[in-house]
Design a protein around this motif. Structure first.
Motif, short mmCIF file in Angstrom:
data_model
loop_
_atom_site.label_atom_id
_atom_site.label_comp_id
_atom_site.label_asym_id
_atom_site.label_seq_id
_atom_site.Cartn_x
_atom_site.Cartn_y
_atom_site.Cartn_z
N ALA A 119 1.11 -1.38 0.49
CA ALA A 119 0.22 -0.14 0.01
C ALA A 119 1.18 1.01 -0.13
CB ALA A 119 -0.58 -0.15 1.42
N GLU A 120 1.98 1.62 0.33
CA GLU A 120 3.00 2.50 1.17
C GLU A 120 3.02 2.21 -0.82
OE1 GLU A 120 3.51 4.91 2.69
OE2 GLU A 120 3.13 3.53 5.16
N VAL A 121 3.82 1.65 -1.62
CA VAL A 121 4.99 1.54 -2.85
C VAL A 121 3.52 2.23 -3.20
CG1 VAL A 121 5.41 0.31 -4.47
CG2 VAL A 121 5.71 -0.17 -2.30
N VAL A 122 2.42 1.68 -3.88
CA VAL A 122 1.01 1.85 -4.28
C VAL A 122 1.30 3.99 -4.72
CG1 VAL A 122 -1.33 2.56 -5.19
CG2 VAL A 122 0.40 0.14 -4.83
N ARG A 123 0.68 4.12 -2.62
CA ARG A 123 0.59 5.72 -2.64
C ARG A 123 1.95 6.26 -3.17
NH1 ARG A 123 -2.22 3.47 1.87
NH2 ARG A 123 0.08 3.14 3.03
N LEU A 124 3.08 6.09 -3.23
CA LEU A 124 4.37 7.04 -3.72
C LEU A 124 4.63 6.68 -4.72
CD1 LEU A 124 6.96 5.83 -1.46
CD2 LEU A 124 6.07 7.96 -1.43
N CYS A 125 3.25 5.77 -5.68
CA CYS A 125 3.92 5.55 -6.86
C CYS A 125 2.37 7.21 -7.62
CB CYS A 125 3.69 3.94 -8.04
SG CYS A 125 4.39 3.49 -7.14
N GLN A 126 1.70 6.77 -6.52
CA GLN A 126 0.67 7.56 -7.00
C GLN A 126 0.92 9.21 -6.81
OE1 GLN A 126 -1.99 7.25 -8.70
NE2 GLN A 126 -3.23 5.00 -8.34
N LYS A 127 1.76 9.38 -5.88
CA LYS A 127 2.38 10.78 -5.32
C LYS A 127 3.33 11.36 -6.86
CE LYS A 127 4.98 12.87 -2.39
NZ LYS A 127 6.31 12.30 -0.59
N HIS A 128 3.50 10.02 -7.64
CA HIS A 128 4.35 11.37 -7.98
C HIS A 128 4.33 10.17 -9.66
CE1 HIS A 128 8.39 10.91 -5.52
NE2 HIS A 128 7.65 10.91 -5.00
#
Length: 863
Positions: A52-61
């Motif tokens: 979930a952390e990875v998904v949120r970071l990828c969405q952010k960038h």
């Protein structure tokens, strides 16, 4: 991308993030090696929270995410593509292989919980000695992961009898496109859309599956394996059709053509005649009592259609040797060519001879040598195209030949993939297989799950090239009143297509279940879904409510039989999903979405269904149980029993017909029509071991049903009698119903007011708690599935619904009110319960298919 990589390392640890070009090169393709793209980074999360952390970071960038397991995809499903055109290589590969724990094995509930990175074979090894196995067995099972199998809805040789991955997934934990975590299942969901069915086969485009609850299958008591050599593929497939028409469903029927036989013979010297046209490897399994007769019938059918030799394994070692030729087939092609591509098409089974002939013609046209293996029982053909990938001109010819083969599969009424998935390899063919409106309906689903489109872009569903059908639709809709689907389709009751040898039928949605089974009976076939009032229940209604009855323990629900459909959505747009073949991994499983949607996403006008041969014998046993504790012991023993019931029903509380608790006219039901009356039939009969009152001082009555070959059924009946006698159940409680049709109908006619879904192991405990607060209710439970139906005494006591829901919730279950007193003040929360973890996704799907909320108002779970 440096800020993203730095943030990923901060969340996961430096050792779990790869970004150097030399490290990334390993992940620029999967087993589809023709196309390559280097990712921006590769991450190795160890928990769902980290995913979930990875998904949120990828969405952010603004970076795409590509979930990956073992990388065995043969269609480029793990190719790290970014967004936009031309494709920008800006994608993070999310490796799930370090999430590789077998979390739990729960034999009582026939379930295992595994993380997505667990290899298929490791689960098999973990189950060794338990008496159970995980049935889907793709050829890549030694390497491929459960998460990857879920992503592609993987199959394998044994799916003819046992089904594909979606038939064995009870629940999933997944990370959605916004980084939220949802758990769906494993408890049977009495209300709501089948999001599990959508996620299975979605190739990581709807969510990243991190944990899976899988159904476990009891090991067969015995096996019979045969290998038959034929002069032609036509003769072999005629034998296959005759075997299935006789009511025999083998565990596997594998076909190899002359080309692959030559490769296998060159490599391993099995002794195949050089002029052999085809070989069938056939296996039946189950109780030993009926296998010899089935084997004898299969041998006779093979010889009737020209088999020059039929070898029969008499030992486990001989069985393994017979299978070796099939299991070695793909590897043997490595001796023929430096490179190969395994295609994955599917046609109606009776079209196999045609498609294999066309494969040969296409190979000759493009000067590409092609050999074939096939899962003959379900029409799934795997042409293996041989070439040298160092020669780009050969690569181009192989790709052209592969495309033409798949186009021919479409022309035969088949699909472009049965188990490998679409990936990037086949995405250009999706608009050949599906109409624009069909693809648009899938895009709506994708938008509901992942509005940004960053989950595995460029796979499965092609981008829209014309204005959306929703926007361009000129159909009128009712502004004043909601539309109740039954009224629209009741006159549509024709058979559209019935290729009986393919075990499929296409009908209009207004045909009743009784009318359908009347047609099927002429070919000794049937639709194994028990419904109340089959002479009134239409196919459209059965699909809309995901109908199921007492035999769901073995045969499943309506969702398991819908292969394709046509429907009209809330904007007036006509769209279709699925197809007319029994295996189809192309696109989202829209059939599962529509089944159980209660007519709130579309009015079903036509359906293609898988059907089954009628059973030779059908028997029911009944025993009255002294207590619910003893009932649970008997139920747990049945899970471990070598018998294979098709139904396990438990009755408790007031006898059906005894209650005197208010007329049926005082109840309204929640069906596709919204308000149909469904009476409780058949009053108790004194001294009748099936219909009579439960013995005084006993807590309930247990019904167990068996169907299949007569010899198997006779053995299972005797075995269960012995098991019950050992458990201390008095012999007078036994009764067998050799003519069981009336009893099946009686059990199916139960019309519940409330339905509770729990794990099977909690069934008797929940029944006990219900009877404490509603001692005069009538209860019938599909005890093998944990589905409990209640008929309540009227008028309802104050707080009754809330108390029942508390019981279901405390047992980890779900509850829905199916019928309620007319004029009663029940809110949507009373009927459906609190919104589930994916309520926002369900609502987003509903909004896209029925933006005006005109379809069956009040029937949607979030209404």
């Amino acid at each position: 991308m440096l800020p993203l990589i730095s943030e990923l390392r901060a969340k996961l640890g430096r050792e779990n993030v790869l970004s150097a070009p030399s490290e990334l090169a390993v992940y620029d393709c999967d087993a589809f090696t023709i196309e390559r793209h280097r990712p921006t980074a590769v991450v190795f999360p160890r928990s769902t929270k980290q995913v979930a952390e990875v998904v949120r970071l990828c969405q952010k960038h603004g970076v795409a995410m590509v979930p990956r397991g073992a990388g065995t995809s043969l269609a480029g499903g793990c190719l790290p593509l970014g967004l936009g055109k031309p494709i920008i290589s800006s994608a993070v590969v999310v490796m799930l292989t370090r999430m590789n724990k077998v979390v739990e094995i729960d034999l009582r509930n026939r379930m295992a919980v595994v993380e997505a990175g667990v290899p298929n074979l490791r689960l098999t090894q973990a189950l060794a000695g338990t008496g159970f196995h995980y049935a889907p067995d793709p050829s890549s099972q030694g390497a491929s992961t459960i998460g990857g199998n879920v992503a592609t809805n993987a199959g394998g040789p044994h799916t003819l009898k046992y089904g594909v991955t979606v038939n064995h997934v009870l629940g999933v934990e997944a990370v959605l496109g916004d980084g939220s975590i949802v758990q769906l299942g494993p408890v049977d969901e009495p209300a709501g859309l089948d999001l599990i069915g959508l996620l299975v086969g979605s190739e990581g485009t709807l969510g990243i599956v991190t944990k899976v609850w899988v159904r476990l299958t009891p090991n067969p008591q015995d096996y019979r394996a045969m290998r038959a050599i034929f002069n032609s593929v036509d003769d072999a497939t005629k034998a296959v059709s005759q075997i299935i028409a006789a009511g025999i469903i083998p565990a596997a029927m594998e076909l190899m053509d002359q080309g692959i036989l030559a490769a296998v013979e060159q490599a391993f010297q099995f002794g195949f005649p050089p002029d052999a046209g085809a070989v069938l490897v056939i296996e039946v399994d189950g109780p030993a009592a009926g296998l010899d007769r089935q084997q004898q019938q299969i041998v006779e059918f093979c010889r009737r259609f020209g088999a020059r030799e039929v070898l029969q394994a008499s030992t486990a070692e001989q069985r393994e040797l017979l299978w070796k030729c099939r299991k070695s087939a793909v590897g043997a092609t490595g001796r023929l060519s430096p490179s190969y591509v395994i295609q994955d098409g599917v046609v109606p089974r009776t079209k196999l001879p045609h498609i294999i002939r066309r494969v040969a013609e296409i190979g000759a046209k493009h000067q590409i040598r092609i050999v074939n293996v096939a899962h003959a029982g379900d029409g799934n053909v795997h042409p293996i195209l041989l070439f040298d990938e160092r020669d780009r001109e050969q690569v181009g010819r192989a790709q052209s030949a592969g495309r033409e083969i798949l186009e021919e599969c479409i022309a035969c009424g088949g699909s472009i993939t049965a188990e490998h998935g679409v990936g990037v390899e086949k995405i250009a063919l999706m608009d050949r297989l599906f109409a624009h409106a069909d693809l648009e309906s899938m895009r709506r689903v994708r938008q509901a799950f992942d509005p940004t489109g960053r989950l595995n872009p460029g796979k499965l569903i092609p981008e829209a090239t014309t204005p959306t059908a929703m926007a361009s639709s000129t159909a009128t809709r009712s502004q004043a009143h909601g539309l109740q689907p039954v009224g629209f389709v009741v006159e549509l009751n024709r058979v559209v297509d019935y290729p009986a040898d393919d075990l499929t039928i296409t009908v209009e949605a207004g045909m009743t279940i009784a009318e359908l089974n009347h047609v099927l009976a002429k070919h000794r076939q049937w639709l194994p879904v028990d419904v109340p009032q089959p002479d009134r229940t239409t196919i459209g209604e059965a699909v809309a409510i995901n109908a199921a009855g007492p035999r769901r323990y073995a045969y499943g629900t309506m969702r398991d039989y819908v292969l394709g459909f046509t429907a009209v959505d809330g904007t007036g747009m006509t769209f279709s999903g699925g197809g007319r073949v029994v295996k189809n991994a192309a696109g989202y499983n829209m059939c599962r979405l529509m089944a159980g949607s209660r007519g709130t996403l579309g009015v079903i006008t036509q359906a293609t269904l898988m059907v089954r041969p009628q059973s030779e014998a059908s028997v029911l046993l009944a025993c009255d149980v002294p207590s619910l504790e003893i009932a649970e012991k008997l139920l747990a023993d049945l899970v471990r029993s070598p018998t294979r019931p098709v139904a396990i029903e438990l009755l408790a509380g007031c006898q059906r017909g005894e209650m005197g608790t208010g007329s049926e006219q005082q109840r309204a039901s929640l069906g596709q029509s919204g308000c149909r009356e469904v009476p409780v039939p058949i009053s108790p009969r004194e001294n009748d071991p099936f219909f009579g009152p439960i013995l005084e001082g006993h807590a309930g009555r247990l019904y167990v049903g068996f169907e299949g070959p007569a010899a198997e059924v006779d053995w299972m009946v005797g075995q269960l009698r012995n098991e019950w006698a050992t458990a201390g159940i008095a012999p007078p409680s036994f009764a067998a119903a050799d003519n069981s049709t009336k009893l099946w109908h009686w059990l199916a006619e139960f019309a519940a007011d409330v339905q509770i879904g729990v794990l099977p192991s909690a069934t008797t405990a929940v029944i006990g708690e219900v009877l404490k607060i509603e001692p005069q209710c009538t209860i019938q439970a599909h005890a093998g599935n944990g589905v409990i139906g209640l008929v309540l005494r009227l008028p309802l006591g104050e707080g009754c619904i809330a108390q029942l829901r508390a019981i279901a919730t405390s047992a980890g279950g779900k509850m829905v009110v199916l019928r309620h007193p007319k004029g009663g003040e029940l809110t949507p929360a009373d009927i459906w319960g609190p919104p589930g973890p994916a309520a926002n996704v369900m609502q987003a799907i509903k909004d896209r298919f029925d933006p005006g909320n005109v379809l069956n108002p009040g029937q949607f779970v979030l209404a």
